[in-house]
Structure formats: C-alpha cells, structure tokens
Design a protein around this motif. Sequence first.
Motif, PDB file in Angstrom:
ATOM      1  N   ILE A   1       0.882  -1.159  -0.061  1.00  0.00           N
ATOM      2  CA  ILE A   1      -0.226   0.056  -0.109  1.00  0.00           C
ATOM      3  C   ILE A   1       1.196   0.979   0.239  1.00  0.00           C
ATOM      4  CG2 ILE A   1      -2.073  -0.951   1.003  1.00  0.00           C
ATOM      5  CD1 ILE A   1      -1.172   0.075   4.159  1.00  0.00           C
ATOM      6  N   GLN A   2       2.280   1.317   0.235  1.00  0.00           N
ATOM      7  CA  GLN A   2       3.268   1.727  -0.414  1.00  0.00           C
ATOM      8  C   GLN A   2       4.221   1.708  -1.187  1.00  0.00           C
ATOM      9  OE1 GLN A   2       5.154   2.499   4.119  1.00  0.00           O
ATOM     10  NE2 GLN A   2       3.450   3.781   4.855  1.00  0.00           N
ATOM     11  N   LEU A   3       4.864   2.856  -2.103  1.00  0.00           N
ATOM     12  CA  LEU A   3       5.795   2.874  -2.678  1.00  0.00           C
ATOM     13  C   LEU A   3       6.992   3.103  -1.754  1.00  0.00           C
ATOM     14  CD1 LEU A   3       6.276   1.872  -5.944  1.00  0.00           C
ATOM     15  CD2 LEU A   3       6.059   3.907  -6.559  1.00  0.00           C
ATOM     16  N   PRO A   4       7.981   2.720  -2.054  1.00  0.00           N
ATOM     17  CA  PRO A   4       9.555   3.113  -1.965  1.00  0.00           C
ATOM     18  C   PRO A   4      10.055   3.719  -1.907  1.00  0.00           C
ATOM     19  CG  PRO A   4       9.612   0.639  -1.832  1.00  0.00           C
ATOM     20  CD  PRO A   4       8.143   0.972  -1.967  1.00  0.00           C
ATOM     21  N   ILE A   5      10.027   4.976  -2.413  1.00  0.00           N
ATOM     22  CA  ILE A   5      11.938   6.007  -2.648  1.00  0.00           C
ATOM     23  C   ILE A   5      12.802   5.332  -2.951  1.00  0.00           C
ATOM     24  CG2 ILE A   5      11.997   8.083  -3.978  1.00  0.00           C
ATOM     25  CD1 ILE A   5       9.397   9.297  -2.819  1.00  0.00           C
ATOM     26  N   GLY A   6      13.578   4.964  -3.714  1.00  0.00           N
ATOM     27  CA  GLY A   6      14.575   4.564  -3.383  1.00  0.00           C
ATOM     28  C   GLY A   6      14.955   3.497  -2.586  1.00  0.00           C
ATOM     29  N   VAL A   7      16.220   3.130  -2.521  1.00  0.00           N
ATOM     30  CA  VAL A   7      16.845   1.381  -2.151  1.00  0.00           C
ATOM     31  C   VAL A   7      17.842   1.520  -0.966  1.00  0.00           C
ATOM     32  CG1 VAL A   7      17.551   0.148  -3.478  1.00  0.00           C
ATOM     33  CG2 VAL A   7      16.501  -0.618  -1.839  1.00  0.00           C
ATOM     34  N   GLU A   8      18.465   0.535  -0.187  1.00  0.00           N
ATOM     35  CA  GLU A   8      19.388   0.691   0.545  1.00  0.00           C
ATOM     36  C   GLU A   8      20.406   2.426   1.072  1.00  0.00           C
ATOM     37  OE1 GLU A   8      21.982  -1.093  -2.905  1.00  0.00           O
ATOM     38  OE2 GLU A   8      21.861  -2.984  -1.812  1.00  0.00           O
ATOM     39  N   SER A   9      21.572   2.956   0.760  1.00  0.00           N
ATOM     40  CA  SER A   9      21.407   4.396   0.806  1.00  0.00           C
ATOM     41  C   SER A   9      20.294   4.944   0.622  1.00  0.00           C
ATOM     42  CB  SER A   9      22.703   4.118   1.098  1.00  0.00           C
ATOM     43  OG  SER A   9      23.385   4.418  -0.622  1.00  0.00           O
ATOM     44  N   ASP A  10      19.905   4.742  -0.374  1.00  0.00           N
ATOM     45  CA  ASP A  10      19.168   5.907  -1.241  1.00  0.00           C
ATOM     46  C   ASP A  10      17.808   5.934  -0.761  1.00  0.00           C
ATOM     47  OD1 ASP A  10      21.194   6.613  -2.804  1.00  0.00           O
ATOM     48  OD2 ASP A  10      20.909   4.870  -4.448  1.00  0.00           O
ATOM     49  N   PHE A  11      17.452   5.268   0.231  1.00  0.00           N
ATOM     50  CA  PHE A  11      16.166   5.077  -0.028  1.00  0.00           C
ATOM     51  C   PHE A  11      16.159   6.182   1.300  1.00  0.00           C
ATOM     52  CE2 PHE A  11      12.858   3.518   4.269  1.00  0.00           C
ATOM     53  CZ  PHE A  11      11.665   3.272   3.436  1.00  0.00           C
ATOM     54  N   GLU A  12      14.548   7.005   0.822  1.00  0.00           N
ATOM     55  CA  GLU A  12      14.678   8.645   1.713  1.00  0.00           C
ATOM     56  C   GLU A  12      13.126   8.697   1.758  1.00  0.00           C
ATOM     57  OE1 GLU A  12      14.179  11.528  -1.491  1.00  0.00           O
ATOM     58  OE2 GLU A  12      15.223  10.761  -2.823  1.00  0.00           O
ATOM     59  N   ALA A  13      12.538   7.992   1.489  1.00  0.00           N
ATOM     60  CA  ALA A  13      10.408   8.205   1.805  1.00  0.00           C
ATOM     61  C   ALA A  13       9.716   7.524   0.913  1.00  0.00           C
ATOM     62  CB  ALA A  13      10.479   9.433   1.321  1.00  0.00           C
ATOM     63  N   VAL A  14       8.879   6.991   1.186  1.00  0.00           N
ATOM     64  CA  VAL A  14       7.821   6.438   0.909  1.00  0.00           C
ATOM     65  C   VAL A  14       6.717   7.242   0.281  1.00  0.00           C
ATOM     66  CG1 VAL A  14       8.029   5.004   2.600  1.00  0.00           C
ATOM     67  CG2 VAL A  14       6.339   6.101   3.284  1.00  0.00           C
ATOM     68  N   VAL A  15       5.594   6.634  -0.917  1.00  0.00           N
ATOM     69  CA  VAL A  15       4.715   7.247  -1.255  1.00  0.00           C
ATOM     70  C   VAL A  15       3.353   6.948  -0.763  1.00  0.00           C
ATOM     71  CG1 VAL A  15       3.666   7.622  -3.892  1.00  0.00           C
ATOM     72  CG2 VAL A  15       5.425   7.459  -3.669  1.00  0.00           C
ATOM     73  N   ASP A  16       2.392   6.936   0.410  1.00  0.00           N
ATOM     74  CA  ASP A  16       1.452   6.732   0.314  1.00  0.00           C
ATOM     75  C   ASP A  16      -0.013   6.486  -0.943  1.00  0.00           C
ATOM     76  OD1 ASP A  16      -1.428   5.889   1.254  1.00  0.00           O
ATOM     77  OD2 ASP A  16      -1.536   7.660   2.480  1.00  0.00           O
ATOM     78  N   LEU A  17       0.249   4.855  -1.563  1.00  0.00           N
ATOM     79  CA  LEU A  17      -0.549   5.045  -2.812  1.00  0.00           C
ATOM     80  C   LEU A  17      -2.287   5.249  -2.879  1.00  0.00           C
ATOM     81  CD1 LEU A  17       0.708   1.569  -3.647  1.00  0.00           C
ATOM     82  CD2 LEU A  17       1.535   4.189  -4.639  1.00  0.00           C
ATOM     83  N   LEU A  18      -2.770   4.951  -1.250  1.00  0.00           N
ATOM     84  CA  LEU A  18      -3.985   6.050  -0.785  1.00  0.00           C
ATOM     85  C   LEU A  18      -4.449   6.693  -1.465  1.00  0.00           C
ATOM     86  CD1 LEU A  18      -3.761   3.104   0.429  1.00  0.00           C
ATOM     87  CD2 LEU A  18      -5.372   3.172   2.014  1.00  0.00           C
ATOM     88  N   GLU A  19      -3.416   7.983  -0.641  1.00  0.00           N
ATOM     89  CA  GLU A  19      -3.350   9.373  -0.419  1.00  0.00           C
ATOM     90  C   GLU A  19      -2.510   9.773  -1.869  1.00  0.00           C
ATOM     91  OE1 GLU A  19      -6.116  10.956   0.774  1.00  0.00           O
ATOM     92  OE2 GLU A  19      -6.165   9.374   2.285  1.00  0.00           O
ATOM     93  N   ARG A  20      -1.667   9.385  -2.846  1.00  0.00           N
ATOM     94  CA  ARG A  20      -0.852   9.419  -3.202  1.00  0.00           C
ATOM     95  C   ARG A  20      -0.205  11.056  -3.020  1.00  0.00           C
ATOM     96  NH1 ARG A  20      -5.233   9.271  -7.316  1.00  0.00           N
ATOM     97  NH2 ARG A  20      -5.957   7.652  -8.377  1.00  0.00           N
TER      98      ARG A  20
END
Length: 248
Positions: free
Chosen positions: A147-166
Amino acid sequence: IDAGKTTLTERVLFYTGRIHRIGEVHDRDGRGATMDSTKAEKAHGITIRSAATQVQWRDHAITIIDTPGHADFTVEVERSLRVLDGAVFVFSAVEGVQAQSITVDRQMRRYGVPRIAFINKMDRAGADPAAVVEDIRSTLGIEAVAIQLPIGVESDFEAVVDLLERRVIRFEGERGEQLRIDEVPPALAQAVEQARERLIDMVSRHDQTLLELALERADVDADVDAQSLRAAIRRATLAHRIMPVLFG
C-alpha cells in the motif's frame, strides 16, 4: 529473527510520547531497549520474553506485545497470539521470509489473527523489497499487497509514497520525528499510478464492494477514492484474504 521488532516498538513508544529517549537493543550501557527488561536480554541484544505496553495514538489506546523472534522462544509468541486483535509481521528487507516466519505464520492462522507486514531495514545494503513481497506470497501463501511505494533503496532510501492518498511521506529530524508530506514529483507520477492500479486490482479480487465500485468508476473514467479503498483493504485484511505491506 533480527528483523527489528523491538527496535520498531521502541520507535512507536518514542513517537507516541511514552518515552523521551530511544534505547537500542545493542546498547551496552545498561539501559538498552525499553521492552528488553531482563539482564540476559540486555546482554545479548535479543528478546527472550514477550513484553506488553500501552500507548495512546490519536483517539486509540493500543496495547503492544513485543515477541521474540528466535525459535527457542516460540512458546512466547504462541501465548501472545491468543489475545491479539491483530499483528504486525516484521520482515527484514535483506533476509526476507525466514524459517521462523513460516512457523509464526502458522501460529497466526491457528488463532485467526489478521496481520499487516512491515518490511524493515530498507536502508541496509542488499535490501530488495520487491523480492520480499514476492517471497511472502510464494512462501506463506497469502496475498501480500503493497500500500506504499518506496522511494529509493539501500543508502538511497529516502521516503515512501502513500498509494491511497497519492502523497510522499518523509521522516526528518534527528530521530525522524518530523513528518513532511509532499506531492508526488512528476518523475514518479506514472509509477505511482501504475502501483495504485495494481493495488486496486489486487484488493478488488478479494472484496466485492471494491470490485463493483472500480468497474463503475472505470465506466465513467473516474478515480477510486482513498476512503473507499481504505475500507476495502480493512475488510479484506480482517477476512484474512490479504496482508497489507508497508516499508521503512
């Protein structure tokens, strides 16, 4: 095992104002994590006995039971599952589904406990959230729904996108205590829409109300609103048809 259950609980206590200093399971200064209270737990940095606490969040009183991950202490998990209304199934983004995860999944099914998944350690080297989601589906045999889309991964992980509310959710400040909500950047807009469509499609397979709404909205080229989608996710989760997945 070592997926971060106690560490996650410690953050919940901090963000809800129950504690004002975050302890760590690896602290050797005698304090350690709040939920690891025995000398053995503090010395080894693992949870041996289940520990309960209560927090207030918005209008809800939430009782949290932090359980051990090691197979030697699985009876502690069994005792806790008998009284739970729901569970947070914590997975490491690096190790994914472990042998003990399968045991705990069987225990959850035995007691009819609905659950959500939290894929932890997204910032660690080797993190592969997509592989973990697929592993949950194939190994545990339950529809894991991100229900979320991660922005980045490993050392580049910075945030998540709430897919319900965009919306983009960022946790800033020294301890991540400052919540910042941003609009989805244009570069991510298409990926977010595709992920949201997949979410609606997967949930609608397990919820007739959402299926009818999605078909009705498709006829007039309209969007499925966040409130209806959230309600459908809740119904399907309580019915043990899906397991919503979050990242952090």
